[in-house]
Write an enzyme that holds these catalytic residues in place. Structure first.
Site, PDB file in Angstrom:
ATOM      1  CD  GLN A 136      -2.404  -1.234   2.761  1.00 20.86           C
ATOM      2  OE1 GLN A 136      -3.414  -0.626   3.072  1.00 20.86           O
ATOM      3  NE2 GLN A 136      -1.761  -1.999   3.614  1.00 20.86           N
ATOM      4  CG  ASN A 137       4.259   1.352   2.307  1.00 20.54           C
ATOM      5  OD1 ASN A 137       3.211   1.597   2.894  1.00 20.54           O
ATOM      6  ND2 ASN A 137       5.264   0.712   2.872  1.00 20.54           N
ATOM      7  CG  HIS A 191      -3.026   2.400  -1.820  1.00 18.46           C
ATOM      8  ND1 HIS A 191      -3.025   2.314  -0.452  1.00 18.46           N
ATOM      9  CD2 HIS A 191      -4.110   1.697  -2.231  1.00 18.46           C
ATOM     10  CE1 HIS A 191      -4.072   1.599  -0.045  1.00 18.46           C
ATOM     11  NE2 HIS A 191      -4.732   1.211  -1.106  1.00 18.46           N
ATOM     12  CB  CYS A 234      -5.321  16.279 -21.579  1.00 23.08           C
ATOM     13  SG  CYS A 234      -3.542  16.095 -21.384  1.00 23.08           S
ATOM     14  CB  CYS A 281      -1.102  18.938 -17.748  1.00 18.23           C
ATOM     15  SG  CYS A 281      -0.955  17.777 -19.109  1.00 18.23           S
ATOM     16  N   GLY A 286       2.959  -4.317   9.067  1.00 16.97           N
ATOM     17  CA  GLY A 286       3.019  -2.855   9.235  1.00 16.97           C
ATOM     18  C   GLY A 286       1.855  -2.120   8.622  1.00 16.97           C
ATOM     19  CB  SER A 337      -3.820   0.519  10.605  1.00 14.76           C
ATOM     20  OG  SER A 337      -4.146   1.146   9.389  1.00 14.76           O
TER      21      SER A 337
HETATM   22  P1  NAD Z   1      -1.232   3.223   8.821  1.00 19.80           P
HETATM   23  O1  NAD Z   1      -0.518   4.500   9.074  1.00 19.80           O
HETATM   24  O2  NAD Z   1      -2.704   3.192   8.888  1.00 19.80           O
HETATM   25  O3  NAD Z   1      -0.723   2.116   9.852  1.00 19.80           O
HETATM   26  C1  NAD Z   1       0.626   1.862  10.062  1.00 19.80           C
HETATM   27  C2  NAD Z   1       0.730   0.592  10.873  1.00 19.80           C
HETATM   28  O4  NAD Z   1       2.110   0.287  11.008  1.00 19.80           O
HETATM   29  C3  NAD Z   1       0.148   0.690  12.287  1.00 19.80           C
HETATM   30  O5  NAD Z   1      -0.682  -0.435  12.515  1.00 19.80           O
HETATM   31  C4  NAD Z   1       1.388   0.654  13.195  1.00 19.80           C
HETATM   32  O6  NAD Z   1       1.126  -0.021  14.413  1.00 19.80           O
HETATM   33  C5  NAD Z   1       2.359  -0.134  12.351  1.00 19.80           C
HETATM   34  N1  NAD Z   1       3.786   0.114  12.591  1.00 19.80           N
HETATM   35  C6  NAD Z   1       4.410   1.293  12.849  1.00 19.80           C
HETATM   36  N2  NAD Z   1       5.740   1.115  12.920  1.00 19.80           N
HETATM   37  C7  NAD Z   1       5.968  -0.206  12.692  1.00 19.80           C
HETATM   38  C8  NAD Z   1       7.144  -1.006  12.602  1.00 19.80           C
HETATM   39  N3  NAD Z   1       8.376  -0.484  12.773  1.00 19.80           N
HETATM   40  N4  NAD Z   1       7.001  -2.336  12.349  1.00 19.80           N
HETATM   41  C9  NAD Z   1       5.769  -2.886  12.192  1.00 19.80           C
HETATM   42  N5  NAD Z   1       4.625  -2.175  12.251  1.00 19.80           N
HETATM   43  C10 NAD Z   1       4.716  -0.848  12.496  1.00 19.80           C
HETATM   44  O7  NAD Z   1      -0.672   2.678   7.420  1.00 19.80           O
HETATM   45  P2  NAD Z   1      -1.375   1.779   6.327  1.00 19.80           P
HETATM   46  O8  NAD Z   1      -2.137   0.677   6.930  1.00 19.80           O
HETATM   47  O9  NAD Z   1      -0.361   1.501   5.270  1.00 19.80           O
HETATM   48  O10 NAD Z   1      -2.423   2.902   5.804  1.00 19.80           O
HETATM   49  C11 NAD Z   1      -2.927   2.959   4.696  1.00 19.80           C
HETATM   50  C12 NAD Z   1      -2.554   4.203   3.817  1.00 19.80           C
HETATM   51  O11 NAD Z   1      -1.469   5.017   4.193  1.00 19.80           O
HETATM   52  C13 NAD Z   1      -2.142   3.625   2.523  1.00 19.80           C
HETATM   53  O12 NAD Z   1      -3.057   4.072   1.593  1.00 19.80           O
HETATM   54  C14 NAD Z   1      -0.774   4.169   2.175  1.00 19.80           C
HETATM   55  O13 NAD Z   1      -0.743   4.486   0.803  1.00 19.80           O
HETATM   56  C15 NAD Z   1      -0.656   5.366   3.018  1.00 19.80           C
HETATM   57  N6  NAD Z   1       0.704   5.738   3.501  1.00 19.80           N
HETATM   58  C16 NAD Z   1       1.858   5.341   2.836  1.00 19.80           C
HETATM   59  C17 NAD Z   1       3.092   5.714   3.358  1.00 19.80           C
HETATM   60  C18 NAD Z   1       4.347   5.268   2.644  1.00 19.80           C
HETATM   61  O14 NAD Z   1       4.321   5.062   1.437  1.00 19.80           O
HETATM   62  N7  NAD Z   1       5.448   5.086   3.377  1.00 19.80           N
HETATM   63  C19 NAD Z   1       3.182   6.459   4.529  1.00 19.80           C
HETATM   64  C20 NAD Z   1       1.982   6.847   5.171  1.00 19.80           C
HETATM   65  C21 NAD Z   1       0.763   6.458   4.642  1.00 19.80           C
END
Ligand code: NAD
Length: 242
Positions: free
Chosen positions: A100-101, A118, A130, A151, A190, A192
């Site tokens: 999802q990152n 994502h 466009c 753009c 990692g 939620s």
């Molecule tokens: P979230 O922020 O909802 O949850 C992060 C989770 O990671 C939490 O459950 C937390 O307990 C856990 N966590 C924190 N540090 C950790 C570690 N060191 N080891 C293991 N777990 C750890 O993130 P999500 O569930 O990915 O949320 C979804 C949305 O957030 C996605 O759409 C994503 O695109 C976006 N997002 C992406 C980034 C990125 O690309 N790095 C950063 C922030 C949000």
């Protein structure tokens, strides 16, 4: 920890393994998660900025937030969790990595066949879709010379190449991720486990009979669903499992 040995053994003997990652995997690289306290920007919650409505209302404000995030991510390096997952994609042909990152750190670590649910914070596209700017293109300029950027083909405002809350995922990506839930072991790491459809993948994997494992610092929506919930940091647990 005996449980870690048991999981490591199951991972070694498994044929098809799929991992879903979230923002927690990049936390050790210095990138704030959305739901942690450090995910706030100018006291605004990410969930209110990462929406099509916020962009329609104030594209400059949304772009200032993305410019800030891109600046933070620009110098971030993959951590041990990215390294282990990337190695598995190279060494195990039946390993599928779904993320999802949007930060690009799995790619920097050398991950292959990555499914990005994502999108990417390093890609942009024409908000008017466009003819010439319908597809995403790479734009790594930080800071952006103009906010919001325009753009180059039609002059409309450019938007980040990410999937916002309330938007649909690319059907090909979600289909590929869904197919990968037919596996022997499914890891949710990692995340939620709140944002759907990504959060539904662990349920699908369970229905397929996979052993489901969570690696997270805290309890999540998935903790009661999975067979094994390992509490800890992804950057410490994954190297211990590899
Ligand atoms: P979230 O922020 O909802 O949850 C992060 C989770 O990671 C939490 O459950 C937390 O307990 C856990 N966590 C924190 N540090 C950790 C570690 N060191 N080891 C293991 N777990 C750890 O993130 P999500 O569930 O990915 O949320 C979804 C949305 O957030 C996605 O759409 C994503 O695109 C976006 N997002 C992406 C980034 C990125 O690309 N790095 C950063 C922030 C949000």
């Amino acid at each position: 920890m005996p449980e870690l040995n048991r999981v490591a053994e199951r991972l070694r003997s498994a044929r098809r393994v799929t991992a879903l990652t979230g923002a927690g995997v990049s936390a050790a690289s210095g990138i704030p998660t959305f739901r942690g306290a450090d995910g706030l920007w100018k006291h605004v919650r990410a969930e209110t900025l990462a929406t099509p409505e916020a962009f329609d209302h104030d594209p400059k404000l949304v772009w200032e937030w993305y410019d800030w995030r891109r600046g933070m991510i620009q110098h971030a390096r993959p951590n041990a969790a990215h390294d282990v997952l990337a190695r598995w994609t190279r060494e195990r042909p039946q390993f599928t990595l779904v993320t999802q990152n949007v930060d690009g750190l799995h790619e920097s670590a050398g991950a292959e066949r990555l499914i990005r649910l994502h999108g990417s914070i390093w890609h942009v596209r024409c908000s008017r879709a466009c003819a010439a700017g319908r597809r995403d293109w790479l734009d790594t300029a930080v800071p952006q010379p103009r906010l919001p950027p325009l753009c180059p083909h039609c002059g409309a405002i450019v938007r980040p190449g990410v999937v916002w809350f309330g938007e649909s995922l690319n059907p090909k990506d979600i289909a590929a991720a869904s197919a990968a839930t037919a596996c022997d072991v499914f890891l949710t790491i990692g995340t939620s486990a709140i944002v759907y459809p990504a959060a539904g993948l662990v349920h699908q994997a369970k229905r397929h009979g996979a052993l489901t494992i969570e690696i997270n610092l805290d309890d999540t929506e998935a903790s009661d669903v999975v067979d094994i919930a390992i509490k800890g940091k992804a950057e410490e647990i994954l190297p211990a499992l590899s």
